[in-house]
Design an enzyme around this catalytic site. Sequence first.
Site, PDB file in Angstrom:
ATOM      1  N   CYS A  10      26.461  22.588 -14.672  1.00 29.16           N
ATOM      2  CA  CYS A  10      27.798  21.988 -14.579  1.00 29.16           C
ATOM      3  C   CYS A  10      28.905  23.016 -14.678  1.00 29.16           C
ATOM      4  O   CYS A  10      30.054  22.713 -14.347  1.00 29.16           O
ATOM      5  CB  CYS A  10      27.966  20.925 -15.660  1.00 29.16           C
ATOM      6  SG  CYS A  10      27.949  21.575 -17.343  1.00 29.16           S
ATOM      7  N   ASN A  11      28.590  24.236 -15.151  1.00 24.34           N
ATOM      8  CA  ASN A  11      29.671  25.224 -15.230  1.00 24.34           C
ATOM      9  C   ASN A  11      29.284  26.587 -14.701  1.00 24.34           C
ATOM     10  O   ASN A  11      29.939  27.576 -15.012  1.00 24.34           O
ATOM     11  CB  ASN A  11      30.191  25.342 -16.679  1.00 24.34           C
ATOM     12  CG  ASN A  11      29.073  25.627 -17.669  1.00 24.34           C
ATOM     13  OD1 ASN A  11      28.196  26.445 -17.416  1.00 24.34           O
ATOM     14  ND2 ASN A  11      29.108  24.952 -18.805  1.00 24.34           N
TER      15      ASN A  11
ATOM     16  N   SER B 232      28.270  29.835 -22.324  1.00 22.92           N
ATOM     17  CA  SER B 232      28.498  28.456 -21.900  1.00 22.92           C
ATOM     18  C   SER B 232      29.906  27.998 -22.212  1.00 22.92           C
ATOM     19  O   SER B 232      30.593  28.565 -23.064  1.00 22.92           O
ATOM     20  CB  SER B 232      27.507  27.519 -22.608  1.00 22.92           C
ATOM     21  OG  SER B 232      26.182  27.817 -22.244  1.00 22.92           O
TER      22      SER B 232
ATOM     23  N   GLU C 115      25.583  25.714 -26.815  1.00 25.63           N
ATOM     24  CA  GLU C 115      24.829  24.545 -26.327  1.00 25.63           C
ATOM     25  C   GLU C 115      23.432  24.964 -25.909  1.00 25.63           C
ATOM     26  O   GLU C 115      23.216  26.053 -25.380  1.00 25.63           O
ATOM     27  CB  GLU C 115      25.588  23.868 -25.182  1.00 25.63           C
ATOM     28  CG  GLU C 115      25.867  24.762 -23.981  1.00 25.63           C
ATOM     29  CD  GLU C 115      24.822  24.634 -22.896  1.00 25.63           C
ATOM     30  OE1 GLU C 115      23.971  23.744 -22.994  1.00 25.63           O
ATOM     31  OE2 GLU C 115      24.869  25.453 -21.953  1.00 25.63           O
TER      32      GLU C 115
ATOM     33  N   GLN D  74      21.319  23.097 -23.908  1.00 20.63           N
ATOM     34  CA  GLN D  74      20.831  22.533 -22.651  1.00 20.63           C
ATOM     35  C   GLN D  74      20.488  23.612 -21.623  1.00 20.63           C
ATOM     36  O   GLN D  74      19.620  23.420 -20.786  1.00 20.63           O
ATOM     37  CB  GLN D  74      21.869  21.586 -22.051  1.00 20.63           C
ATOM     38  CG  GLN D  74      21.880  20.207 -22.669  1.00 20.63           C
ATOM     39  CD  GLN D  74      22.775  19.271 -21.897  1.00 20.63           C
ATOM     40  OE1 GLN D  74      23.895  19.629 -21.538  1.00 20.63           O
ATOM     41  NE2 GLN D  74      22.309  18.073 -21.642  1.00 20.63           N
TER      42      GLN D  74
ATOM     43  N   GLN E 104      17.619  24.161 -18.501  1.00 13.21           N
ATOM     44  CA  GLN E 104      18.042  24.412 -17.120  1.00 13.21           C
ATOM     45  C   GLN E 104      17.463  25.731 -16.599  1.00 13.21           C
ATOM     46  O   GLN E 104      17.043  25.823 -15.444  1.00 13.21           O
ATOM     47  CB  GLN E 104      19.569  24.417 -17.062  1.00 13.21           C
ATOM     48  CG  GLN E 104      20.171  23.046 -17.334  1.00 13.21           C
ATOM     49  CD  GLN E 104      21.652  23.098 -17.688  1.00 13.21           C
ATOM     50  OE1 GLN E 104      22.156  24.119 -18.162  1.00 13.21           O
ATOM     51  NE2 GLN E 104      22.349  21.997 -17.475  1.00 13.21           N
TER      52      GLN E 104
ATOM     53  N   GLY F  33      24.811   7.372 -16.234  1.00 10.12           N
ATOM     54  CA  GLY F  33      23.869   8.473 -16.067  1.00 10.12           C
ATOM     55  C   GLY F  33      22.984   8.589 -17.295  1.00 10.12           C
ATOM     56  O   GLY F  33      23.492   8.682 -18.419  1.00 10.12           O
TER      57      GLY F  33
END
Length: 441
Positions: free
Chosen positions: A50-51, A109, A114, A116, A120, A189
């Site tokens: 997402c970033n 991040s 984070e 996550q 990924q 989602g």
Amino acid sequence: MSLLVLGLSHHGTPIELLEAAALDQQSRGRLESAIVGSEHVVEAVVVSTCNRTEVYAEGVTFHGSLTAVSESLAAATGVPLTDLQPHLYVHYEDRGIAHAFSVAAGLDSMAVGESQILGQLRDALSRAQRRGHVGPALNVLLQQALRVGKRVHTETGIDDVSRSLVSAGLALADVVVGPVAGARVLVVGAGGMGALAATTVTQAGAESVTVVNRGLARAERLAERVDGVAIPWNERADALSDADIVISSTGATGVVITARDVEDARLERDGRPQLFIDLALPHDVDIAVADIDGVTRIGLAELGEILGRAGDVPHVREARDIVTGEVAAYLTERSAEAVAPTVAALRSRAKEVVDDEMTRLERRTPGLADADRAEVQRAVHRIVEKLLHAPTVRVKEMAQNGQGGSYARALSELFDLHPHDVSVVSTPPVLRSVDDEEGAR
């Protein structure tokens, strides 16, 4: 061969450009195929979150790899290279290694710390392994990065100080709609971010949690975990009117909540304020929603401004210290591995000389007693070992200081070691998949 990292991230890249450059799973695989299809690159792994959207590549030449990766990225995203170039960052060799370790640790991040990103990265590496896009170099690097990331989260308190995107968004709830405790929440989602959102608001005491997802079964599983309710995907617009807070993160390629949907919902809310937290890239919630009276929309761009002030807190410094130490250790080990084939080839050449001389001695002195022949052989070996001891120790010491490469080349020249002689004694690292690594634990 050299490591090259090229990409875009929330650091200095407009959110609109990040959205345009975001890639789904199939697009990432196609981009890797295009990159390794170049004569300049032998391995490639694409990470798109997402970033960030970035490429890790093992290249034959720097400039050739840079051109191949940047042009392939532009083609895959559909964004002209002239628009990408001002925002692209490039890390080479040592800096690329440090970047990979920092990313895995969550230090690069938007929400510092984070975790996550570990999943990924693991998914990206696993996909590249299945498709044959990754070899020994990137496999070893990214496996090591994953280990470093796990170590940071295990040995530091970075999880306690890291502010997730969800938490940062919910921090505005008190101002916009009142306390989360007692609020009605709609989660759009049911992936990793959706699960985090549902869990966070439940722990905060939300009155109710409703989950909607394209796959109803997944929504039902998440709703069961948080004692919530799951609804079909086509009912999401109808559910807006009952929600004080809407958190969306679907990974869809287009808007899933339109301004018209929100305007219709407003008619049934009797003026009660509503907060939309859009965690998706590309965005899920129409940007025009922010212009509707009584509605507040916050997306990644706004969250980035909030989270960019994470600060140099002690736990973050501890994490950075771990990463710095791990990078130094990795570089030292890699330097030692780089000179090992030269040392092995040197000793192999010495053994050949000794064997040849002992064969010649046997032909010239057929009557020499076995005991005497054995003593001569031991003496010759001792002489060779003493002669090789100093250069062998020295090349290993210099490798630890990052100077082993030039010394190894000097040894190859002085002792006439053919490149083939060096390569045949070099054993590449065993290529293990992520699944193998997980199974071995």
